[in-house]
Design a protein around this motif. Structure first.
Motif, PDB file in Angstrom:
ATOM      1  N   THR A 109      94.482  68.518 -26.763  1.00  0.00           N
ATOM      2  CA  THR A 109      93.017  68.607 -26.789  1.00  0.00           C
ATOM      3  C   THR A 109      92.551  68.115 -28.148  1.00  0.00           C
ATOM      4  O   THR A 109      93.284  68.157 -29.140  1.00  0.00           O
ATOM      5  CB  THR A 109      92.534  70.044 -26.556  1.00  0.00           C
ATOM      6  OG1 THR A 109      93.104  70.905 -27.557  1.00  0.00           O
ATOM      7  CG2 THR A 109      92.958  70.548 -25.183  1.00  0.00           C
ATOM      8  N   GLY A 110      91.281  67.667 -28.223  1.00  0.00           N
ATOM      9  CA  GLY A 110      90.753  67.155 -29.481  1.00  0.00           C
ATOM     10  C   GLY A 110      91.290  65.766 -29.766  1.00  0.00           C
ATOM     11  O   GLY A 110      91.557  64.974 -28.874  1.00  0.00           O
ATOM     12  N   THR A 145      90.922  61.977 -31.566  1.00  0.00           N
ATOM     13  CA  THR A 145      90.014  60.956 -32.104  1.00  0.00           C
ATOM     14  C   THR A 145      88.555  61.405 -32.014  1.00  0.00           C
ATOM     15  O   THR A 145      88.117  61.939 -30.976  1.00  0.00           O
ATOM     16  CB  THR A 145      90.214  59.638 -31.340  1.00  0.00           C
ATOM     17  OG1 THR A 145      91.600  59.250 -31.434  1.00  0.00           O
ATOM     18  CG2 THR A 145      89.359  58.536 -31.929  1.00  0.00           C
ATOM     19  N   ASP A 146      87.852  61.189 -33.153  1.00  0.00           N
ATOM     20  CA  ASP A 146      86.423  61.543 -33.309  1.00  0.00           C
ATOM     21  C   ASP A 146      86.200  63.050 -33.328  1.00  0.00           C
ATOM     22  O   ASP A 146      85.049  63.514 -33.232  1.00  0.00           O
ATOM     23  CB  ASP A 146      85.565  60.924 -32.206  1.00  0.00           C
ATOM     24  CG  ASP A 146      85.585  59.391 -32.255  1.00  0.00           C
ATOM     25  OD1 ASP A 146      85.764  58.843 -33.354  1.00  0.00           O
ATOM     26  OD2 ASP A 146      85.446  58.763 -31.195  1.00  0.00           O
ATOM     27  N   ASN A 147      87.256  63.819 -33.444  1.00  0.00           N
ATOM     28  CA  ASN A 147      87.155  65.274 -33.584  1.00  0.00           C
ATOM     29  C   ASN A 147      87.758  65.683 -34.924  1.00  0.00           C
ATOM     30  O   ASN A 147      88.449  64.898 -35.588  1.00  0.00           O
ATOM     31  CB  ASN A 147      87.895  65.983 -32.453  1.00  0.00           C
ATOM     32  CG  ASN A 147      87.202  65.808 -31.105  1.00  0.00           C
ATOM     33  OD1 ASN A 147      86.274  66.520 -30.774  1.00  0.00           O
ATOM     34  ND2 ASN A 147      87.662  64.828 -30.322  1.00  0.00           N
ATOM     35  N   LEU A 148      87.477  66.923 -35.327  1.00  0.00           N
ATOM     36  CA  LEU A 148      88.025  67.418 -36.586  1.00  0.00           C
ATOM     37  C   LEU A 148      89.446  67.921 -36.446  1.00  0.00           C
ATOM     38  O   LEU A 148      90.206  67.917 -37.423  1.00  0.00           O
ATOM     39  CB  LEU A 148      87.124  68.529 -37.144  1.00  0.00           C
ATOM     40  CG  LEU A 148      85.699  68.108 -37.550  1.00  0.00           C
ATOM     41  CD1 LEU A 148      84.917  69.322 -38.058  1.00  0.00           C
ATOM     42  CD2 LEU A 148      85.731  67.012 -38.619  1.00  0.00           C
ATOM     43  N   LEU A 161      93.175  68.465 -33.859  1.00  0.00           N
ATOM     44  CA  LEU A 161      94.036  68.003 -32.766  1.00  0.00           C
ATOM     45  C   LEU A 161      94.985  69.131 -32.409  1.00  0.00           C
ATOM     46  O   LEU A 161      95.641  69.707 -33.301  1.00  0.00           O
ATOM     47  CB  LEU A 161      94.839  66.768 -33.184  1.00  0.00           C
ATOM     48  CG  LEU A 161      95.977  66.345 -32.254  1.00  0.00           C
ATOM     49  CD1 LEU A 161      95.440  65.858 -30.912  1.00  0.00           C
ATOM     50  CD2 LEU A 161      96.831  65.255 -32.911  1.00  0.00           C
ATOM     51  N   GLU A 196      95.539  72.880 -34.519  1.00  0.00           N
ATOM     52  CA  GLU A 196      94.663  72.653 -35.683  1.00  0.00           C
ATOM     53  C   GLU A 196      95.239  71.613 -36.649  1.00  0.00           C
ATOM     54  O   GLU A 196      95.168  71.754 -37.876  1.00  0.00           O
ATOM     55  CB  GLU A 196      94.378  73.969 -36.414  1.00  0.00           C
ATOM     56  CG  GLU A 196      93.634  74.971 -35.541  1.00  0.00           C
ATOM     57  CD  GLU A 196      93.252  76.229 -36.297  1.00  0.00           C
ATOM     58  OE1 GLU A 196      93.614  76.352 -37.488  1.00  0.00           O
ATOM     59  OE2 GLU A 196      92.600  77.088 -35.699  1.00  0.00           O
ATOM     60  N   ARG A 236      95.007  68.093 -38.536  1.00  0.00           N
ATOM     61  CA  ARG A 236      93.786  67.479 -39.057  1.00  0.00           C
ATOM     62  C   ARG A 236      94.103  66.305 -39.973  1.00  0.00           C
ATOM     63  O   ARG A 236      95.245  66.126 -40.402  1.00  0.00           O
ATOM     64  CB  ARG A 236      92.962  68.520 -39.801  1.00  0.00           C
ATOM     65  CG  ARG A 236      93.676  69.035 -41.040  1.00  0.00           C
ATOM     66  CD  ARG A 236      93.075  70.313 -41.540  1.00  0.00           C
ATOM     67  NE  ARG A 236      93.379  71.418 -40.632  1.00  0.00           N
ATOM     68  CZ  ARG A 236      92.951  72.667 -40.857  1.00  0.00           C
ATOM     69  NH1 ARG A 236      92.213  72.936 -41.911  1.00  0.00           N
ATOM     70  NH2 ARG A 236      93.271  73.624 -40.019  1.00  0.00           N
ATOM     71  N   ALA A 253      86.592  63.450 -40.050  1.00  0.00           N
ATOM     72  CA  ALA A 253      86.892  63.347 -38.618  1.00  0.00           C
ATOM     73  C   ALA A 253      88.140  62.481 -38.418  1.00  0.00           C
ATOM     74  O   ALA A 253      88.452  61.600 -39.236  1.00  0.00           O
ATOM     75  CB  ALA A 253      85.699  62.751 -37.881  1.00  0.00           C
TER      76      ALA A 253
END
Length: 233
Positions: A68-69, A71-74, A76, A116, A118, A129
Motif C-alpha cells: 500500500t502507498g 509513489t506520490d505518497n509519504l 510505503l 512506514e 519512506r 513524497a
C-alpha cells in the motif's frame, strides 16, 4: 604591533565561512539520521535499478508484492511477497536522495510486513513524497510436478445371463391332460397259476394229485423190495 583592520575583516569572513560549512555538514548528518534509522541514506544521487544502486539482485515486478502507498505518497507498506521471492533490498527515492532498506538489518524485520518505509527528508527538513521505489531480490520458480502415470483402464467382460430352464406347460387344447402311462392289467386271484401267467381257462390242479399218488406208489414199492430182500437173507 598593530593589526591591519582589513586583515581582521578577512579573518572574520573566513571564520564565518568555515562555521557555515561545518553547520551545513552537521545539518546534513542530522537530516540523514532523522529520516529513518532503519535505512541507509544516499544523498544527492538517484537510482532506478539494483545495479545502479550497487545492490544485489534484480528489480522485482510489483506483481510479486503486496503493498500500500508508494509513489506520490509519504509512506510505503509492503505486507507480503510472492511464493519463491527473496528480497535483498528496498529503495525509496524522494527529495534530494534515496533510502536503502535491507531486510534483517538496522531493526528492519527479515520478513514482511515492512511498514512506514519512506524517502529522505528534503532540504526544508520535511518528509519528501516518494517519487519512485523498487525492490531488489530474486524469484525461484518451484519445480514443476510431474504428472502421475494414469492407471490402465480395467475392462470387464460381462458374462451373458444364464437362461432359466423352461418348463413345458400342459396342452391347453384339450380339457384333460394326456397320460402316456398304460394302466396295469388286473390280476384275477382265482387263476390256476396263482396270477403269474395269463389264465387260459385250463385247470391243472389234478396234476398235483396225480404226482402225489405216484410218489406214494413209489415209496410203497421200495418198502416191499426191502422186506423181500430181508426174508431171502
Amino acid at each position: 604591533m598593530q593589526i591591519n583592520p582589513r586583515r581582521r575583516v578577512r579573518s572574520a569572513v573566513t571564520v564565518v565561512a568555515l562555521a557555515t560549512v561545518a553547520l551545513l555538514g552537521t545539518a546534513g548528518t542530522a537530516l540523514a539520521t532523522r529520516s529513518d534509522d532503519r535505512a541507509t541514506q544516499v544523498v544527492g544521487e538517484n537510482a532506478t535499478t539494483c545495479e545502479g544502486a550497487k545492490l544485489p539482485g534484480k528489480v522485482l515486478p510489483t506483481s510479486d508484492l503486496t503493498f500500500t502507498g508508494g509513489t506520490d505518497n509519504l509512506l510505503l507498506n509492503i505486507t507480503a511477497v510472492g511464493k519463491g521471492v527473496t528480497v535483498t533490498a528496498i529503495v525509496v527515492k524522494g527529495g534530494h536522495g534515496y533510502n536503502v532498506y535491507v531486510p534483517g538489518e538496522k531493526g528492519l524485520p527479515e520478513n514482511p510486513p515492512w511498514t512506514e518505509l519512506r524517502s529522505p527528508l528534503n532540504k526544508g527538513d520535511q518528509q519528501a513524497a516518494i517519487s519512485h521505489w523498487f525492490v531488489c531480490g530474486e524469484k525461484k520458480t518451484p519445480p514443476t510436478e510431474q504428472p502421475k502415470p494414469s492407471e490402465p483402464t480395467k475392462t470387464s467382460t460381462a458374462k451373458p445371463p444364464t437362461s432359466a430352464p423352461t418348463t413345458s406347460k400342459p396342452s391347453e387344447s384339450s380339457g384333460t391332460p394326456t397320460s402316456t402311462t398304460a394302466p396295469a392289467p388286473a390280476v384275477d386271484g382265482n387263476g390256476g397259476n396263482g396270477g403269474g401267467l395269463a389264465d387260459t381257462g385250463f385247470d391243472n390242479a389234478w396234476l398235483l394229485w396225480a404226482g402225489g399218488l405216484l410218489v406214494l406208489a413209489g415209496a410203497g414199492v421200495l418198502v416191499l423190495l426191502r422186506v423181500r430182500r430181508g426174508k431171502t437173507d
